[in-house]
Design an enzyme around this catalytic site. Structure first.
Site, mmCIF file in Angstrom:
data_model
loop_
_atom_site.group_PDB
_atom_site.id
_atom_site.type_symbol
_atom_site.label_atom_id
_atom_site.label_comp_id
_atom_site.label_asym_id
_atom_site.label_seq_id
_atom_site.Cartn_x
_atom_site.Cartn_y
_atom_site.Cartn_z
ATOM 1 N N VAL A 11 0.831 -1.212 0.000
ATOM 2 C CA VAL A 11 0.000 0.000 0.000
ATOM 3 C C VAL A 11 0.864 1.260 0.000
ATOM 4 C CG1 VAL A 11 -1.617 1.348 1.397
ATOM 5 C CG2 VAL A 11 -2.034 -1.076 1.005
ATOM 6 N N GLY A 254 -13.394 -22.026 -5.697
ATOM 7 C CA GLY A 254 -11.999 -22.442 -5.827
ATOM 8 C C GLY A 254 -11.527 -23.058 -4.534
ATOM 9 N N CYS A 261 -5.226 -9.598 3.283
ATOM 10 C CA CYS A 261 -6.366 -8.766 3.683
ATOM 11 C C CYS A 261 -7.608 -9.562 4.063
ATOM 12 C CB CYS A 261 -6.693 -7.768 2.582
ATOM 13 S SG CYS A 261 -5.391 -6.528 2.386
ATOM 14 N N LYS A 264 -7.544 -11.773 7.388
ATOM 15 C CA LYS A 264 -7.397 -11.020 8.641
ATOM 16 C C LYS A 264 -8.537 -10.024 8.834
ATOM 17 C CE LYS A 264 -4.356 -7.116 7.483
ATOM 18 N NZ LYS A 264 -5.334 -6.052 7.572
ATOM 19 N N LYS A 326 -3.048 -15.076 -5.388
ATOM 20 C CA LYS A 326 -3.839 -14.828 -6.594
ATOM 21 C C LYS A 326 -2.876 -14.426 -7.709
ATOM 22 C CE LYS A 326 -4.978 -9.989 -5.849
ATOM 23 N NZ LYS A 326 -6.023 -9.013 -5.893
HETATM 24 P P1 NAD Z 1 3.158 -4.669 4.240
HETATM 25 O O1 NAD Z 1 3.390 -5.665 5.312
HETATM 26 O O2 NAD Z 1 3.467 -5.039 2.818
HETATM 27 O O3 NAD Z 1 3.960 -3.321 4.560
HETATM 28 C C1 NAD Z 1 3.956 -2.688 5.792
HETATM 29 C C2 NAD Z 1 5.296 -1.962 5.946
HETATM 30 O O4 NAD Z 1 5.243 -1.114 7.092
HETATM 31 C C3 NAD Z 1 6.491 -2.890 6.165
HETATM 32 O O5 NAD Z 1 7.462 -2.639 5.167
HETATM 33 C C4 NAD Z 1 6.997 -2.516 7.568
HETATM 34 O O6 NAD Z 1 8.393 -2.642 7.704
HETATM 35 C C5 NAD Z 1 6.540 -1.078 7.672
HETATM 36 N N1 NAD Z 1 6.463 -0.526 9.031
HETATM 37 C C6 NAD Z 1 6.015 -1.111 10.175
HETATM 38 N N2 NAD Z 1 6.064 -0.251 11.202
HETATM 39 C C7 NAD Z 1 6.545 0.930 10.711
HETATM 40 C C8 NAD Z 1 6.813 2.212 11.266
HETATM 41 N N3 NAD Z 1 6.605 2.473 12.570
HETATM 42 N N4 NAD Z 1 7.287 3.192 10.460
HETATM 43 C C9 NAD Z 1 7.520 2.937 9.144
HETATM 44 N N5 NAD Z 1 7.288 1.741 8.560
HETATM 45 C C10 NAD Z 1 6.798 0.752 9.333
HETATM 46 O O7 NAD Z 1 1.637 -4.235 4.369
HETATM 47 P P2 NAD Z 1 0.586 -3.848 3.219
HETATM 48 O O8 NAD Z 1 0.146 -5.076 2.503
HETATM 49 O O9 NAD Z 1 1.125 -2.692 2.453
HETATM 50 O O10 NAD Z 1 -0.636 -3.360 4.119
HETATM 51 C C11 NAD Z 1 -0.559 -2.185 4.917
HETATM 52 C C12 NAD Z 1 -1.949 -1.876 5.457
HETATM 53 O O11 NAD Z 1 -2.823 -1.605 4.359
HETATM 54 C C13 NAD Z 1 -2.596 -3.029 6.227
HETATM 55 O O12 NAD Z 1 -3.398 -2.494 7.243
HETATM 56 C C14 NAD Z 1 -3.486 -3.706 5.180
HETATM 57 O O13 NAD Z 1 -4.580 -4.365 5.752
HETATM 58 C C15 NAD Z 1 -3.952 -2.510 4.370
HETATM 59 N N6 NAD Z 1 -4.291 -2.807 2.986
HETATM 60 C C16 NAD Z 1 -3.547 -3.686 2.261
HETATM 61 C C17 NAD Z 1 -3.885 -3.943 0.939
HETATM 62 C C18 NAD Z 1 -3.093 -4.936 0.127
HETATM 63 O O14 NAD Z 1 -3.581 -5.335 -0.947
HETATM 64 N N7 NAD Z 1 -1.913 -5.352 0.559
HETATM 65 C C19 NAD Z 1 -4.987 -3.291 0.358
HETATM 66 C C20 NAD Z 1 -5.707 -2.376 1.111
HETATM 67 C C21 NAD Z 1 -5.363 -2.136 2.431
#
Ligand code: NAD
Length: 437
Positions: A11, A254, A261, A264, A326
């Site tokens: 994100v 499937g 996401c 959780k 996916k």
């Molecule tokens: P991710 O695990 O890929 O990335 C999170 C990053 O945050 C990591 O690189 C981690 O090192 C960093 N981090 C942790 N604590 C930190 C801090 N204090 N300061 C700076 N960086 C820090 O996570 P993601 O998949 O990008 O998801 C992030 C959020 O967005 C989650 O809440 C998720 O539910 C939501 N989200 C994800 C998606 C998706 O498709 N992945 C879509 C919509 C929403």
């Protein structure tokens, strides 16, 4: 506008690059020094179509920078965006510790008024807790807003650049004005920004993901019934989807949903309802159905090799195509393939696996317990059956004759219903799908 983005995951990285592409100055910060070092070298830590050119262009033009120094990123920022992880806690609720730590770090670094925006998926009430964490760590003025992100991995850049809607939850006029300016270029054709209160914004994100997961579990339940009553779920799916009230999307049965996401967020929504003294009964069933479904393909495989009192799976080799949760991503978090692999290994099978981009992610989970192949046909060579876990485009029309020659036994376990049973059977394969005739 000057922006700080905390978290350079799926994100944060897409959002940072996307905002920079509209001319903003964006500093992305992560506590993972290795990730930041790779980004500074121009290496992408994740696979996401279209992200690399976006990143390169904006780095080259000086609008996008990376650092591990939160204070450097936040100083002078007009908007600070929290995009860190919110994993499941042991009771299924969302673990907010990364978000609150990020908020405190922002608070300590603030040197003037800024709008603090939460893009991470957070439970109802989190924005209030973020506000408290900020207030406890700074004397500077600030405003908070919830801005849930709806991008999907595999098409994240498109989703971010052309969002169906932008949800902004805040009761602060200053936050509303600033975020309207920030998002204006993304919604120029027609205004798709929806302002609301923070709690409604937080719940909108969970309700949307939970509803999509519900459609998948519903269809998996229907598919299993199809098998019992001799119906073909492919026909049922099409017949249902033609109803405009229903629509065709997210009706594919499937081996269950996965990723970082849906699993959780479904659990967290259930936990939110429980904490509020209520329940989300449909979602509890959605989760149970999904857990059952993830085990289904391995059960079919185990049953096939143990049928008619025949030999068991022990000592047999299964080829497996698709490891990512996916197509279009290297993300294997909570991927159904992981459950399939664990079950098959426990039953004594050897595994030859291939994914176009997720071999590396799977290796971090399984190490050398399975054999990895760069080419899908190499994985199939000599295997006693082929299991399909991820419906990558390149798997949809394989050369079945070549496959039949390569496999020691012509058996297909199609976990995503991408092959036509009649075609496979006519070529001499034993075919198993999900809810197919
Ligand atoms: P991710 O695990 O890929 O990335 C999170 C990053 O945050 C990591 O690189 C981690 O090192 C960093 N981090 C942790 N604590 C930190 C801090 N204090 N300061 C700076 N960086 C820090 O996570 P993601 O998949 O990008 O998801 C992030 C959020 O967005 C989650 O809440 C998720 O539910 C939501 N989200 C994800 C998606 C998706 O498709 N992945 C879509 C919509 C929403």
């Amino acid at each position: 506008m000057r922006l700080a983005v905390l978290g350079t995951g799926y994100v944060g990285l897409v959002a940072g690059a996307g905002f920079a592409d509209f001319g903003n100055d964006v500093c992305c910060v992560d506590i993972d020094a290795d990730k930041v070092a790779r980004l500074e070298r121009g290496e992408l830590p994740i696979y996401e179509p279209g992200l690399e050119p976006l990143l390169r262009r904006n780095v080259a033009e000086g609008r996008l920078t990376f650092t591990t120094d939160i204070a450097r990123a936040v100083r002078g920022a007009e908007v600070a965006i929290i995009a860190v992880g919110t994993p499941s806690a042991h009771d299924g609720s969302a673990d907010l510790s990364q978000v609150l730590a990020a908020a405190q770090a922002i608070g300590r670094a603030l040197d003037g008024f800024a709008v603090i925006v939460t893009k991470s998926t957070v439970p109802v009430g989190a924005t209030d807790r973020i506000k408290d964490a900020l207030a406890a760590s700074t004397q500077q003025p600030f405003a908070v807003a919830s801005n849930p992100e709806f991008l999907k991995e595999g098409d994240a850049v498109n989703d971010f650049m052309k969002p169906d809607r932008v949800i902004i939850g805040t009761d602060d006029e200053r936050a509303r004005d600033r975020l309207r300016l920030l998002y204006g270029p993304f919604v120029r054709t027609n205004d798709r920004i929806l302002f609301m209160d923070a709690r409604s914004a937080e719940l909108t994100k969970y309700a949307a993901n939970a509803y999509l997961a519900t459609r998948i579990s519903f269809m998996n339940d229907v598919a299993n019934l199809c098998e019992r009553v001799g119906a073909d779920v492919e026909m049922v799916r099409r017949g249902m989807g033609m109803d405009q009230r229903i629509g065709p999307k997210f009706l594919f049965p499937g081996i269950g949903y996965g990723g970082s996401c849906f699993p959780k967020d479904v659990k967290a929504a259930v936990a939110t309802a429980r904490e509020a003294g209520g329940s989300l009964e449909i979602l509890e069933a959605v989760h149970r159905v999904n857990e059952r479904q993830k085990a289904l393909l391995a059960e079919k495989i185990i049953a096939h090799y143990g049928r008619d009192g025949g030999a068991s799976l022990a000592g047999k080799t299964i080829a497996l195509w698709g490891l990512a949760f996916k197509p279009g991503t290297d993300d294997t978090r909570e991927a159904p393939s992981l459950t399939v692999i664990e079950r098959l290994l426990a039953a004594g099978a050897k595994l030859r696996v291939h994914d176009p981009v997720a071999n590396g992610s799977a290796r971090r989970v399984f190490g050398e317990r399975v054999e990895y192949f760069d080419h899908n046909y190499d994985a199939a060579a000599g295997a006693h059956g082929l299991a399909l876990c991820t419906e990558w485009h390149q798997f949809r029309r394989p050369n079945f004759r070549r496959l039949k020659e390569l496999l020691a036994e012509p058996v297909l376990f199609d976990g995503r219903n991408i092959w036509e049973p009649s075609e496979a059977r006519a070529l001499g394969f034993t075919y198993y799908g999900i809810g197919r005739r």
